[in-house]
Design a protein around this motif. Structure first.
Motif, short mmCIF file in Angstrom:
data_model
loop_
_atom_site.label_atom_id
_atom_site.label_comp_id
_atom_site.label_asym_id
_atom_site.label_seq_id
_atom_site.Cartn_x
_atom_site.Cartn_y
_atom_site.Cartn_z
N UNK A 44 0.86 -1.25 -0.12
CA UNK A 44 0.14 0.08 0.23
C UNK A 44 0.93 1.28 0.07
N UNK A 45 1.80 1.31 0.99
CA UNK A 45 2.70 2.46 0.83
C UNK A 45 3.53 2.66 -0.55
N UNK A 46 4.05 1.55 -1.02
CA UNK A 46 4.61 1.40 -2.34
C UNK A 46 3.76 2.30 -3.49
N UNK A 47 2.54 1.75 -3.26
CA UNK A 47 1.64 2.40 -4.38
C UNK A 47 1.34 3.86 -4.13
N UNK A 48 1.25 4.15 -2.95
CA UNK A 48 0.83 5.35 -2.74
C UNK A 48 2.05 6.44 -3.13
N UNK A 49 3.30 5.98 -2.95
CA UNK A 49 4.40 6.85 -3.35
C UNK A 49 4.89 6.59 -4.66
N UNK A 50 4.25 5.84 -5.56
CA UNK A 50 4.89 5.58 -6.79
C UNK A 50 3.87 6.25 -7.85
N UNK A 51 3.15 7.57 -7.57
CA UNK A 51 2.23 7.97 -8.60
C UNK A 51 3.13 8.45 -9.63
#
Length: 380
Positions: A44-51
């Protein structure tokens, strides 16, 4: 196994970790409920920071500030800034006069996909290390759940025991470039639209590709930034990309003055994607020349000619929309790879100090000359 037993005894502990990691994966058990929660939170954190490139670049620096022992995070931050500058160049003052809109889009897609893929693979590793530090116990047995190569499971375990920041950095450089090779560079679409195209080849011939490390030298006033870096040759070659990463790492972490100056500048100047971030005397994120007007020569010796407006270098989010990416299929590059242990060894020679300012100025002037030549031929 994808390697023979290393001749260098210094690598034997890592070799043993590779054997153990491989055996562990073969006999892996399903993660416990609380471990599944950890994996889900990391995803979840990775997806949130990979915009987009701005998000990724910021996330790398934030992590490095908390964990400076993970040298790769600083290197990734600076290289990711360069990816952003290359993206905005495609919508800036000069390149749109040379490249058709469809080529600009193809090049952006290539840069964006590569930037996204590396973050998609590497950032979960960083977060798992952070969680291991927080809990004071290794969690690297969860790397398979994040589809990370067995090679990196061994490297992280080795780092946890030894604190060898250099080997961890080179391991991550190798892993991310192999990951890129597996999931993008071998893709026929990118080969056809970018890698085998004339503009891509011209960039290498004219040496227009430069990785720049802006840094504030001690005693210099605000705005008086220096540029260090290295040229990019044969980007299509996996081995060359790995060697480039090792050269950049050695350059950055050999010179304390360069490293501290780069950290200071990066901390003071949030990444926008505009080259105004490092050279506001030449670039502006607002267009100062009327659109559609024929280009007039602006540059002379890395300075603006008298009366010339600054080159347009927009902020990334003003010219490129966020892209939704499809995650690649899980595939471990390591088992089929030979000679990977030899690549871990950094050259014993210290890199020559590379002042990139003159090379970058020459590259800019070459692009401008090409724009002016095209204008004379085609009246644009």
């Amino acid at each position: 196994m994808g390697w023979s037993w290393p001749a260098n005894p210094a690598l034997w502990p890592l070799a043993r970790e590779l054997v153990k990691a491989t055996e562990t994966r073969q006999a892996a058990k399903s993660p416990l409920p609380h471990e599944r929660e950890t994996v889900a939170e990391i995803r979840h954190k990775t997806e949130a920071s990979n915009g987009d490139n701005v998000d990724r670049t910021s996330a790398y620096l934030t992590f490095f500030r908390k964990h400076p022992e993970v040298h790769w995070a600083l290197l990734a931050h600076l290289v990711s800034r360069n990816a952003g500058w290359s993206m905005t160049d495609l919508r800036g003052e000069l390149l749109p006069r040379l490249l058709p809109a469809n080529v600009q889009q193809d090049y952006f897609s290539f840069l964006e996909r590569g930037n996204w893929l590396i973050f998609h693979d590497a950032y979960p590793q960083l977060l798992l290390y952070e969680e291991s530090v927080k809990r004071q116990t290794t969690l690297f047995h969860l790397l398979p759940e994040l589809h990370v190569s067995v090679f990196m499971q061994a490297v992280w375990n080795h780092f946890w025991k030894t604190g060898d920041s250099k080997l961890l950095t080179v391991g991550l450089i190798m892993n991310e470039q192999h990951y890129l090779e597996t999931h993008m560079m071998s893709d026929e679409t990118y080969q056809t639209t970018v890698v085998k195209t004339l503009p891509f080849a011209l960039q290498e011939v004219l040496r227009l590709n430069l990785i720049l490390f802006p840094y504030r030298a001690e005693g210099q006033e605000d705005g008086a930034l220096r540029l260090a870096g290295a040229p990019v040759f044969h980007f299509a070659s996996l081995a060359e990309r790995i060697e480039l990463g090792k050269r950049l790492y050695s350059l950055l972490f050999t010179s304390l003055r360069l490293r501290e100056g780069a950290i200071q500048w990066a901390s003071d100047k949030p990444h926008t994607g505009s080259r105004k971030d490092f050279w506001p005397h030449l670039f502006h994120d607002l267009r100062e020349t009327a659109p559609g007007k024929a280009h007039q020569k602006k540059l002379g010796g890395c300075q603006l000619l008298p009366g010339a407006n600054r080159l347009y270098s927009p902020a990334l989010r003003h010219v490129w929309k966020q892209v939704r990416h499809e995650a690649p299929k899980a595939a471990d590059w390591y088992p089929a790879t030979k000679g990977v242990m030899r690549q871990l060894l950094l050259s014993r020679e210290q890199p020559a100090s590379f002042c990139a300012e003159e090379a970058y100025c020459q590259a800019l002037e070459k692009i401008e000359r090409a724009v002016l030549a095209k204008g004379k031929l085609f009246g644009s």
